[in-house]
Design an enzyme around this catalytic site. Structure first.
Site, PDB file in Angstrom:
ATOM      1  N   GLY A   1      59.147  49.730  17.642  1.00 55.28           N
ATOM      2  CA  GLY A   1      59.407  48.468  18.334  1.00 55.28           C
ATOM      3  C   GLY A   1      59.072  47.280  17.456  1.00 55.28           C
ATOM      4  O   GLY A   1      58.017  46.648  17.606  1.00 55.28           O
ATOM      5  N   TYR A   2      59.952  46.981  16.538  1.00 51.90           N
ATOM      6  CA  TYR A   2      59.729  45.871  15.602  1.00 51.90           C
ATOM      7  C   TYR A   2      60.693  44.718  15.875  1.00 51.90           C
ATOM      8  O   TYR A   2      60.303  43.650  16.299  1.00 51.90           O
ATOM      9  CB  TYR A   2      59.952  46.357  14.160  1.00 51.90           C
ATOM     10  CG  TYR A   2      58.762  46.985  13.495  1.00 51.90           C
ATOM     11  CD1 TYR A   2      57.728  47.551  14.240  1.00 51.90           C
ATOM     12  CD2 TYR A   2      58.659  47.023  12.115  1.00 51.90           C
ATOM     13  CE1 TYR A   2      56.638  48.142  13.610  1.00 51.90           C
ATOM     14  CE2 TYR A   2      57.576  47.601  11.483  1.00 51.90           C
ATOM     15  CZ  TYR A   2      56.575  48.167  12.229  1.00 51.90           C
ATOM     16  OH  TYR A   2      55.513  48.736  11.595  1.00 51.90           O
TER      17      TYR A   2
ATOM     18  N   GLU B   1      58.382  53.733   4.907  1.00 55.46           N
ATOM     19  CA  GLU B   1      59.785  53.808   5.311  1.00 55.46           C
ATOM     20  C   GLU B   1      60.670  53.854   4.072  1.00 55.46           C
ATOM     21  O   GLU B   1      61.772  54.349   4.099  1.00 55.46           O
ATOM     22  CB  GLU B   1      60.138  52.594   6.178  1.00 55.46           C
ATOM     23  CG  GLU B   1      61.407  52.761   6.970  1.00 55.46           C
ATOM     24  CD  GLU B   1      61.803  51.492   7.728  1.00 55.46           C
ATOM     25  OE1 GLU B   1      62.888  51.499   8.300  1.00 55.46           O
ATOM     26  OE2 GLU B   1      61.026  50.527   7.742  1.00 55.46           O
TER      27      GLU B   1
ATOM     28  N   GLU C   1      69.683  41.273   1.411  1.00 53.61           N
ATOM     29  CA  GLU C   1      69.345  39.893   1.026  1.00 53.61           C
ATOM     30  C   GLU C   1      67.825  39.702   1.026  1.00 53.61           C
ATOM     31  O   GLU C   1      67.260  39.070   0.117  1.00 53.61           O
ATOM     32  CB  GLU C   1      69.999  38.892   1.997  1.00 53.61           C
ATOM     33  CG  GLU C   1      71.519  38.806   1.859  1.00 53.61           C
ATOM     34  CD  GLU C   1      72.254  40.005   2.450  1.00 53.61           C
ATOM     35  OE1 GLU C   1      71.740  40.621   3.406  1.00 53.61           O
ATOM     36  OE2 GLU C   1      73.345  40.341   1.946  1.00 53.61           O
TER      37      GLU C   1
END
Lengths: 379, 398
Positions: free
Chosen positions: B127-128, B244, B385
């Site tokens: 939940g970010y 990650e 980006e």
């Protein structure tokens, strides 16, 4: 030199734009896709009444246009709405062989096509043909009653499932890829031995795989000379490519506007993301490429009816090659500049992106047309 | 300099390869290779196999049940799994939360949650992101207000991958609205079965349901579910993001995709020959193969440095950028390769039990979907980006 549309074409453009702005949206499009036929007969009828099918055809078949600029104007408008109704299949690829080379009787049937009550499709591509323009393994053999018997497979026929008649290419002589020896026939949907398997496409349209198992047609079903189909197909395909390029120009216009708006309104790091120079420059690069693609499309439109076969075909392949490159760039950049939101079904933009990229898979892709452009230059 | 695997590494690879061959069910690898939809049970079946060998939590130190591998061993394992057609290990619990708890969790957290992760007792979600906090994650607004022994949490999370399977979610929440963006954020574990949690599906552009929105309305969360210190969550999140990024280059997926591409190009007719013989297409394939050969070595260089104790910093951003460009290029070539047959698409064909005759070459329908779906690679986990900005700032000092 005049880059402006004539008054009539401007009216045509305005009419189409107004209909799409007021009467067409992606909800309606999705409902049409989900229906049995993959498009809306009601919308098709309305667009026919507005003259948008007739605009694709010349006066001698009761159309009121039919030149390159008419095709470009109509398809740019259709692209803006992402219209799924079978303009390309019936109004261009199906009708062009008939108005270019058909008999008077065949031409007389185009009135119904213009009215929207009769649908055509071009069944030319084959399972092993990829984009090869003269790969025709389907055979046509003389039958006892002076007619023809057609046997073979046709692949990815746009709107082939709903067409009342299919324009089928078949080989009457020569080897599988020879340009000479291809003959075109009009095959009615209820012909014995004709099978059609419909399937949706990833960009929301409909195609069919078509089987011909000894389909019998009379000689009066033949379009043009025996063995002379390749030249007719080339010219019909040129019109189809122009239509696809113009559609892409319309699509890119919508994506340009939506993305520019997003750059101005989406805020991250305390400011509109359009304030970041990296996105400004990428957007500018995209604008340049869109103008290039539009220009190449205008050139192809202007040469469509010039009688200069080589000039026309070079311009057509140039436009389609460029569209393959620019279409991918615009699809990818617009999604990337939006970020995650453009990955969602609910959002309009990715549906435009899907259609734009899939245009590269119709009537020859970027590489096919690059090879072809090169070969035409060496001819 | 020696760019080949050592004898030990080769033996390790052979062991991994043989074990996977023995234990990965053919029906499961078949589903993965055919791009079929994987169910929750499919993922759990592969987890269960890995668990028997102690290879599920291979990122973790051995004392917590991990494999204790070197970065090169981890890389070999990932390559072998992908090449064999194994489902990916669902990363949220084992790869993402586990390392954070090991580093920053209390003894109670470790004792309670780590075994449950290892046993798949919980399915975790991340939940970010929020609708207003994507690239600018630190601007997140989900509020957690202390109320006695609880936090009361309200807000909205999005892009929650496989959240519809999850019963637990680790979240970033704002506990101090007055602090500077990064400084008022805490790392909180939320039981998704609590009242006030609502999961809503997001259908992606390819018609699939993999990600979700999670709405949080006055959700009561016990204070002991706070990981580490209040208002220090950003530090933990950054630590998690380095995890990650293990395998972030996706070299294994790229190699598999390239092999698949070559096979298609060799079998695909271009009308009067084979696509692989078309000079333009052959050149496209060669160009991406050259990129991938170099990327493979680049990736191993970063891994080797990590094995010597150097923390991969901005290098992982470089790997992510180039790795996603290469993978996206391969998906682009795959959709090109199948020509007109890229268009037909039958969503049902990706379900179990679908056995109608395919339209066009077998598997052709996978590629346009995959091309569009893989646009996400350059967006998620910090867009390319954002990665470039990280490199410019951290590595180049610009």
């Amino acid at each position: 030199m005049d880059f402006n549309l004539s008054e009539e074409r401007q009216m045509l453009a305005d009419t189409a734009a107004r209909f799409i702005a007021d009467r067409y949206d992606l909800k309606k499009r999705q409902a049409a896709f989900d229906s049995d036929e993959g498009f809306s007969r009601e919308t098709w009828g309305e667009l026919a009444d507005l003259g948008l099918i007739g605009a694709l055809m010349p006066p001698e078949v009761e159309g009121f246009g039919g030149v390159g600029e008419d095709i470009a104007v109509v398809f740019e408008a259709l692209g803006k709405g992402l219209v799924v109704e079978p303009f390309l299949a019936s109004g261009v690829l199906g009708a062009a062989p008939i108005y270019l080379a058909g008999s008077d009787e065949q031409k007389s049937q185009l009135a119904e096509v213009i009215a929207g009550s009769r649908l055509l499709a071009l069944a030319h591509g084959e399972p092993a043909g990829r984009y090869h323009p003269t790969h025709v393994a389907t055979r046509a053999e003389r039958s006892a009653d002076d007619g023809w018997s057609l046997t073979g497979q046709k692949a990815v026929v746009f709107n082939g499932d709903t067409a009342d008649s299919l324009i089928v290419s078949a080989r009457t002589s020569g080897n599988v890829t020879d340009a000479d020896g291809i003959t075109l026939f009009v095959v009615p949907k209820n012909a014995d031995g004709l099978s059609r398997r419909a399937v949706g496409t990833v960009d929301g349209s409909r195609v069919a795989e078509v089987g011909l198992a000894g389909v019998q047609v009379p000689d009066s079903a033949r379009i043009g000379e025996v063995g002379g189909g390749a030249a007719i197909l080339e010219e019909a395909t040129a019109r189809g490519v122009l239509a696809l390029c113009a559609e892409a120009v319309g699509i890119m216009g919508v994506m340009h506007d939506a993305t520019l708006d997003y750059l101005k309104t989406r805020k991250q790091f305390g400011r509109a993301i359009g304030a970041f120079q990296v996105l400004q420059h990428r957007f500018v690069d995209m604008v340049i490429e869109i103008e290039q693609a539009r220009s190449a499309t205008m050139l192809a439109a202007s040469l469509m009816d010039s009688g200069d076969r080589l000039g026309r075909e070079r311009a057509v392949s140039a436009a389609k090659n460029l569209m393959g490159r620019v279409g991918r760039l615009v699809a990818e950049e617009c999604i990337q500049m939006h970020g995650g939101i453009a990955m969602t079904w609910e959002f309009d933009l990715p549906h435009y992106a899907k259609r734009l990229v899939m245009i590269d898979h119709q009537l020859g892709d970027e590489d096919y047309h690059l090879n072809r452009f090169t070969a035409l230059g060496q001819a | 300099m020696d760019l080949t695997l050592s004898a030990e590494e080769t033996a390790f690879r052979d062991d991994v390869r043989a074990w996977i061959k023995d234990r990965l069910p053919a029906w499961l690898s078949d589903k993965v290779k055919r791009g079929k939809r994987l169910t929750k049970d499919d993922y759990l079946a592969w987890h269960a196999e890995l668990r028997t060998r102690g290879w599920l939590a291979w990122h973790w130190p051995t004392e917590y049940g991990g494999a204790g591998w070197t970065p090169v061993q981890k890389h070999i394992f990932e390559e072998e799994c992908v090449a064999a057609g194994a489902p990916r290990i669902v990363p949220f619990g084992v790869n993402m939360l586990g390392p954070v708890l090991i580093a920053f969790g209390s003894d109670e957290h470790k004792a309670h949650y780590l075994p449950r992760i290892l046993n798949d007792d919980d399915w975790w979600a991340q939940g970010y992101s929020e609708p207003g906090a994507g690239s600018d994650l630190a601007s997140l607004r989900t509020r957690a207000v202390r109320d006695g022994d609880h936090y009361i949490v309200s807000g909205q999370k999005t892009w929650t991958t496989l959240g519809h399977h999850a019963n637990m979610m680790f979240t970033l929440v704002r506990t101090d609205p007055d602090a500077k963006a990064q400084e008022g954020i805490s790392f909180l574990l939320i039981d998704m079965t609590s009242p006030g949690v609502e999961v809503r599906p997001i259908v992606t552009l390819d018609g699939e349901h993999e990600v979700n929105e999670v709405w949080l309305t006055d959700v009561k969360v016990p204070v002991e579910n706070l990981v580490g210190e209040e208002n220090k969550g950003w530090t933990y999140a950054k630590y998690l993001l380095t995890y990650e990024r293990t395998g972030i280059a996706g070299v294994a997926y790229a190699k598999q995709g390239l092999d698949h591409l070559k096979a298609i190009a060799r079998s695909q007719s271009d009308g009067d020959g084979v696509l692989a013989d078309d000079p333009l297409f052959a050149a496209r394939m060669s160009r991406v193969e050259i990129d991938l050969m170099a990327m493979d070595v680049f990736n191993l260089r970063v891994l080797a440095a990590a094995g010597e104790g150097k923390v991969p910093g901005a290098e992982s951003s470089l790997l992510k950028i180039k790795g996603t460009i290469i993978r996206q290029e391969i998906t682009d070539l795959l959709r090109r390769a199948v020509g007109p047959y890229a268009m037909p698409f039958t969503p049902d064909a990706f379900d179990d039990g679908y056995n109608e005759e395919p339209i066009g070459p077998d598997g052709a329908m996978l590629h346009a979907r995959s091309y569009f779906n893989h646009r996400k690679l350059s967006i998620y986990g910090g867009s390319n980006e954002i990665q470039r900005s990280i490199v410019a700032k951290q590595m180049l000092g610009l």
